[in-house]
Design an enzyme around this catalytic site. Structure first.
Site, PDB file in Angstrom:
ATOM      1  N   CYS A  72      -8.070   0.213  -0.391  1.00  0.00           N
ATOM      2  CA  CYS A  72      -7.511  -0.289   0.869  1.00  0.00           C
ATOM      3  C   CYS A  72      -7.148  -1.753   0.660  1.00  0.00           C
ATOM      4  CB  CYS A  72      -8.511  -0.146   2.008  1.00  0.00           C
ATOM      5  SG  CYS A  72      -7.946  -0.905   3.554  1.00  0.00           S
ATOM      6  N   GLN A 111     -17.332 -10.003  13.885  1.00  0.00           N
ATOM      7  CA  GLN A 111     -15.886 -10.045  13.659  1.00  0.00           C
ATOM      8  C   GLN A 111     -15.563  -9.677  12.210  1.00  0.00           C
ATOM      9  OE1 GLN A 111     -13.367 -10.522  15.694  1.00  0.00           O
ATOM     10  NE2 GLN A 111     -14.068 -11.663  17.472  1.00  0.00           N
ATOM     11  N   TYR A 114     -20.985 -11.272  27.249  1.00  0.00           N
ATOM     12  CA  TYR A 114     -20.649 -10.322  26.169  1.00  0.00           C
ATOM     13  C   TYR A 114     -20.918 -11.017  24.821  1.00  0.00           C
ATOM     14  CZ  TYR A 114     -17.800  -8.083  29.876  1.00  0.00           C
ATOM     15  OH  TYR A 114     -17.350  -7.507  31.046  1.00  0.00           O
ATOM     16  N   CYS A 165       0.841  -1.202   0.000  1.00  0.00           N
ATOM     17  CA  CYS A 165       0.000   0.000   0.000  1.00  0.00           C
ATOM     18  C   CYS A 165       0.879   1.255   0.000  1.00  0.00           C
ATOM     19  CB  CYS A 165      -0.910   0.003   1.222  1.00  0.00           C
ATOM     20  SG  CYS A 165      -1.918   1.494   1.356  1.00  0.00           S
ATOM     21  N   CYS A 224      -9.257  -9.470  22.788  1.00  0.00           N
ATOM     22  CA  CYS A 224      -8.694  -8.652  21.710  1.00  0.00           C
ATOM     23  C   CYS A 224      -7.644  -7.688  22.239  1.00  0.00           C
ATOM     24  CB  CYS A 224      -9.802  -7.894  20.981  1.00  0.00           C
ATOM     25  SG  CYS A 224     -10.779  -6.806  22.030  1.00  0.00           S
TER      26      CYS A 224
END
Length: 458
Positions: free
Chosen positions: A160, A283, A312, A72, A409
């Site tokens: 992207c 996700q 959660y 990129c 995470c």
């Protein structure tokens, strides 16, 4: 003494938690973005404290053996891919070390049974969700892209390399549409203008595509032309508006309006189908998520007679994955819309051994345990980056499941919570990182903790 604006030559010795290179000059520590371990670099000191400072990379004198040219062209400017200049195998090594160091230094675990990180087969074009801010540059031209690192300055781009490749067509059309019909981009300083963000989602297995325009108003003009153009993109299923008129940095408002098609798309993780709306937490890397959830299922080692609590639970992603192997699964989430989505997802999959509750897990779980004598053989937690609430950890310890499967995470909050559970009578049995976010510093981790009384059987 190192001072601001000094130009120094240093060799990068390590990588920090945010992906910045760490070098030393006469014992003084400098943090330098876009550098790799082994780089010999010329840097300019931008900020100097007593024992450490921050410097800007000026020149790579001798590149590291681990340095690669990012695919990129804006990787060094954009805030999304902090370590794209690192060889992918080195990225995985960095993430393993990050998890191990947090467990050792924060969690206090000396002996860790840590399994090798689960890497990606192809770490590009993997994100099923992207959010593109819209604005104007100094010349008054419309810009659509991503925020530069630690700023709200938009880097203009159509492409992207970690987002779904359908985004290229979407952004090219939206740029043309915005310019042709004089759709005013949002100005976050003045709180004026209409178009704030362009949110996209894609179902990797279904091929379904969503475009949701976040607007500072009630409607968008020329909707017929908007629909006409977006419908030409293969897979388009949902075109909608999200109303956000608040003076805030939060991207999404609470109200979603259908413009064309549905207000959701569908996709699969394994055999389980999920309905995904603009507001759903899902996700972002579906291929790695299947590996992540299979790992959680493996660690839970369900035999078919267990009662499992998924705390959660969001829209029921892990809950429904576990339901195939469990006797009963209970999901708890504080966001009402997420629970409604979870119930829909259970219904469309014909899963009848999963129940979902709205509320704080530290309140729902003890109440159900006491009033209805509902047990918990296994508890699964998948909290946000801030980790688990201490009351929730106390609840887990008091309910005393045989196993706790923690999906994290953030390695730092994971280590803190595991230490608390360990002090409450749980042993750390297995740890395995999973790379969900190639080229970023983020890493997911799956952990198995067993009650000390069950450690020999776990």
């Amino acid at each position: 003494m190192v001072k601001k604006n000094d130009q120094l030559i240093v060799t990068i010795e390590d990588i920090g938690a945010n992906g910045e290179g760490i070098g030393k000059y006469q014992g003084y520590t400098l943090f330098i973005k876009n550098t790799a371990v082994g780089d010999k670099v010329l840097v300019k000191v931008m900020k100097a404290g007593k024992s450490y400072g921050y410097a800007r990379l000026m020149e790579i004198i001798e590149p590291s053996a681990f340095r690669v040219s990012p695919i990129c062209p804006i990787a060094g400017k954009c805030g999304g891919c902090q370590i794209m200049h690192l060889d992918y195998e080195k990225q995985l090594e960095y993430k393993e070390d990050k998890v191990r160091n947090c467990l050792t230094k924060i969690g206090g675990f000396d002996k860790i049974t840590m399994e090798p990180i689960v890497g990606m087969d192809y770490p590009y074009y993997y994100r099923n969700k992207s959010q593109f801010p819209v604005g104007k540059n100094k010349e008054g031209k419309v810009v659509i892209g991503f925020y530069a690192s630690r700023t709200h300055s938009i880097i203009d781009t159509d492409h992207c390399y970690i987002g779904a490749d359908v985004n290229i067509k979407i952004i090219k059309f939206m740029r043309s549409f915005t310019e042709k019909y004089n759709i005013e981009p949002y100005d976050e300083v003045k709180h004026t203008g209409l178009l704030r963000h362009i949110l996209t989602r894609m179902g990797y297995k279904t091929g379904e595509v969503m475009v949701c325009l976040v607007i500072n108003g009630k409607d968008i003009p020329h909707k017929n032309k908007l629909v006409e153009g977006l419908r030409k993109i293969p897979g388009m299923k949902s075109i909608c508006l999200n109303i956000n008129t608040s003076n805030t940095n939060v991207i999404l408002g609470e109200k979603v309006i259908k413009v064309w098609g549905e207000t959701y798309i569908e996709d699969y993780i394994g055999k389980v189908k999920y309905r995904i709306s603009p507001l759903s937490f899902f996700q972002v890397n579906p291929i790695q998520t299947e590996k992540l959830y299979n790992l959680a299922l493996e660690y839970a080692d369900l035999q078919g007679d267990e009662v499992v609590w998924d705390l959660y639970c969001g829209i029921g992603t892990i809950s429904l994955f576990l339901a195939e192997k469990a006797k009963k699964v209970y999901g708890v989430e504080i966001i009402p819309q997420a629970i409604e989505d979870a119930k829909v997802n259970a219904r469309i999959n014909g899963i009848d051994n999963a129940e979902f509750y709205v509320g704080a897990a530290e309140e729902i779980l003890p109440k159900k345990h006491k009033e209805e004598n509902i047990s918990a053989d296994v508890i699964v937690v998948d909290p946000p980056r801030k980790g688990c609430d201490q009351k929730l950890l106390d609840t887990i310890i008091s309910i005393a499941p045989k196993k706790v499967v923690y999906v994290s995470c953030d390695p730092a909050t994971l280590a803190r919570d595991l230490k608390y559970l360990h002090e409450g009578g749980y042993e750390l049995k297995k740890v395995r990182p999973v790379d969900q976010f190639g080229h970023s510093v983020h890493v997911e981790t799956v952990v198995l903790m067993c009650a000390s009384s069950e450690a020999g059987k776990c």
